[in-house]
Motif scaffolding. Sequence first.
Motif, PDB file in Angstrom:
ATOM      1  N   LYS A   1      -3.591  -8.115   4.030  1.00  0.00           N
ATOM      2  CA  LYS A   1      -4.689  -7.273   3.560  1.00  0.00           C
ATOM      3  C   LYS A   1      -5.613  -8.066   2.627  1.00  0.00           C
ATOM      4  CE  LYS A   1      -5.307  -3.733   4.631  1.00  0.00           C
ATOM      5  NZ  LYS A   1      -5.941  -3.159   5.852  1.00  0.00           N
ATOM      6  N   GLU A   2      -5.044  -8.947   1.791  1.00  0.00           N
ATOM      7  CA  GLU A   2      -5.895  -9.752   0.921  1.00  0.00           C
ATOM      8  C   GLU A   2      -6.742 -10.709   1.750  1.00  0.00           C
ATOM      9  OE1 GLU A   2      -5.144 -11.159  -3.369  1.00  0.00           O
ATOM     10  OE2 GLU A   2      -4.484 -12.844  -2.118  1.00  0.00           O
ATOM     11  N   GLN A   3      -6.174 -11.264   2.799  1.00  0.00           N
ATOM     12  CA  GLN A   3      -6.939 -12.141   3.694  1.00  0.00           C
ATOM     13  C   GLN A   3      -8.072 -11.387   4.372  1.00  0.00           C
ATOM     14  OE1 GLN A   3      -3.994 -13.788   6.346  1.00  0.00           O
ATOM     15  NE2 GLN A   3      -2.894 -14.815   4.680  1.00  0.00           N
TER      16      GLN A   3
ATOM     17  N   ARG B   1      15.280   2.461 -10.375  1.00  0.00           N
ATOM     18  CA  ARG B   1      14.409   1.915  -9.340  1.00  0.00           C
ATOM     19  C   ARG B   1      13.115   2.727  -9.291  1.00  0.00           C
ATOM     20  NH1 ARG B   1      16.527  -2.871  -7.925  1.00  0.00           N
ATOM     21  NH2 ARG B   1      15.785  -2.729  -5.787  1.00  0.00           N
ATOM     22  N   PHE B   2      12.028   2.051  -8.937  1.00  0.00           N
ATOM     23  CA  PHE B   2      10.732   2.696  -8.993  1.00  0.00           C
ATOM     24  C   PHE B   2       9.775   2.012  -8.034  1.00  0.00           C
ATOM     25  CE2 PHE B   2       7.828   5.453 -11.242  1.00  0.00           C
ATOM     26  CZ  PHE B   2       6.593   4.843 -11.098  1.00  0.00           C
ATOM     27  N   THR B   3       8.937   2.790  -7.354  1.00  0.00           N
ATOM     28  CA  THR B   3       7.919   2.245  -6.459  1.00  0.00           C
ATOM     29  C   THR B   3       6.617   2.995  -6.686  1.00  0.00           C
ATOM     30  OG1 THR B   3       9.458   1.539  -4.722  1.00  0.00           O
ATOM     31  CG2 THR B   3       7.194   1.969  -4.054  1.00  0.00           C
ATOM     32  N   LEU B   4       5.528   2.245  -6.797  1.00  0.00           N
ATOM     33  CA  LEU B   4       4.216   2.840  -6.987  1.00  0.00           C
ATOM     34  C   LEU B   4       3.219   2.145  -6.075  1.00  0.00           C
ATOM     35  CD1 LEU B   4       2.277   4.704  -8.599  1.00  0.00           C
ATOM     36  CD2 LEU B   4       1.989   2.812 -10.216  1.00  0.00           C
ATOM     37  N   VAL B   5       2.453   2.927  -5.323  1.00  0.00           N
ATOM     38  CA  VAL B   5       1.407   2.386  -4.446  1.00  0.00           C
ATOM     39  C   VAL B   5       0.152   3.229  -4.628  1.00  0.00           C
ATOM     40  CG1 VAL B   5       0.725   1.846  -2.080  1.00  0.00           C
ATOM     41  CG2 VAL B   5       3.118   1.632  -2.745  1.00  0.00           C
TER      42      VAL B   5
ATOM     43  N   GLN C   1      -8.787  -0.044   2.613  1.00  0.00           N
ATOM     44  CA  GLN C   1     -10.089  -0.635   2.919  1.00  0.00           C
ATOM     45  C   GLN C   1     -10.664  -1.431   1.755  1.00  0.00           C
ATOM     46  OE1 GLN C   1     -11.572  -0.356   6.019  1.00  0.00           O
ATOM     47  NE2 GLN C   1      -9.634   0.624   6.593  1.00  0.00           N
ATOM     48  N   GLN C   2     -10.323  -1.061   0.519  1.00  0.00           N
ATOM     49  CA  GLN C   2     -10.938  -1.693  -0.640  1.00  0.00           C
ATOM     50  C   GLN C   2      -9.927  -2.303  -1.606  1.00  0.00           C
ATOM     51  OE1 GLN C   2     -13.155   1.587  -2.221  1.00  0.00           O
ATOM     52  NE2 GLN C   2     -14.840   1.363  -0.755  1.00  0.00           N
ATOM     53  N   SER C   3      -8.907  -1.540  -1.967  1.00  0.00           N
ATOM     54  CA  SER C   3      -7.980  -2.034  -2.994  1.00  0.00           C
ATOM     55  C   SER C   3      -6.572  -1.501  -2.785  1.00  0.00           C
ATOM     56  CB  SER C   3      -8.477  -1.647  -4.389  1.00  0.00           C
ATOM     57  OG  SER C   3      -8.466  -0.236  -4.534  1.00  0.00           O
TER      58      SER C   3
ATOM     59  N   VAL D   1      -9.340  -7.175   1.155  1.00  0.00           N
ATOM     60  CA  VAL D   1      -8.919  -6.077   0.288  1.00  0.00           C
ATOM     61  C   VAL D   1      -8.406  -6.657  -1.031  1.00  0.00           C
ATOM     62  CG1 VAL D   1      -7.305  -4.157   0.015  1.00  0.00           C
ATOM     63  CG2 VAL D   1      -8.349  -4.616   2.250  1.00  0.00           C
ATOM     64  N   GLN D   2      -8.796  -6.067  -2.147  1.00  0.00           N
ATOM     65  CA  GLN D   2      -8.314  -6.507  -3.451  1.00  0.00           C
ATOM     66  C   GLN D   2      -6.882  -6.006  -3.657  1.00  0.00           C
ATOM     67  OE1 GLN D   2     -11.041  -5.188  -6.473  1.00  0.00           O
ATOM     68  NE2 GLN D   2     -12.734  -6.433  -5.714  1.00  0.00           N
ATOM     69  N   VAL D   3      -5.962  -6.933  -3.850  1.00  0.00           N
ATOM     70  CA  VAL D   3      -4.552  -6.589  -3.988  1.00  0.00           C
ATOM     71  C   VAL D   3      -4.058  -7.042  -5.363  1.00  0.00           C
ATOM     72  CG1 VAL D   3      -2.211  -6.876  -3.076  1.00  0.00           C
ATOM     73  CG2 VAL D   3      -4.180  -6.835  -1.508  1.00  0.00           C
TER      74      VAL D   3
END
Length: 254
Positions: free
Chosen positions: A145-147, A183-187, A123-125, A150-152
């Motif tokens: 989401k940026e459109q 390998r690495f993923t962060l959300v 909803q926000q970032s 939401v700040q991405v």
Amino acid sequence: MLQRFGYSQYESKVYETLATSEQAMDATTIVKYSGVPKAKIYEVLSRLAEKGIILDAISGKKRTYAALPIQVVIDKLTREFEQDITELRTSVVRRNYGDDQVWSLKSQSSIAAYCKEMIAGAQQSIVVSMWADEFAGYADNLELKEQEGVQVEALVIGTDSVNVKLSKLHFLTPAEGTAHMERFTLVVIDGKQVLCAGMEDGSWQAIRTQAQPFVKFFTEFFYHDVALAKISLKYVDELLQDDEMRSLLMRLRY
């Protein structure tokens, strides 16, 4: 044939026997070719008839059976599966219990699906850090989401040739000597929940939590990586010529 769709072994055997026969069969013949015990055959035939995938008729003094065409059964199973999915989506009411548990998740496909679900619900970032080939699978979702307002902010590792339009997009190209990078993923979503995934023994594993100490830690971890990317890009030659600095940089994740 049908066991993977929730049918029993006997039901699957009877349907396969009828489906591969050019003519209708009575119960005795079905027993002979299917291997289903005689004591069970009428029970199995009754269940298949109730599920609507076989036909029955009286021929003389015998009741005979025939299978619905395979394409009809496929269409039936497809419709039922889609109905089940629809019911599943509408039946679960989300409640917020202030969850601060640290949940583990395995399987690359499950982790990817969960990441997309988190991104869709932002909803926000949104803060994401991924390797370029994985990031490509989320690019459209993040642009959307940026459109929506939401700040991405994203850090892409491995290449700067990603085709995506984001206001805050950073790149980190690993320096020579860091081929061992994992390998690495962060959300991080809305500053409230985080999913962190990596490789362990050749398999993807992740943790997901709303516990604020973890959320803050991994958010700071993201900006540590962004700062490292900026510094490496601007001063890479000077830093790598200094043996002490080079040794220190090689000990960092990148």
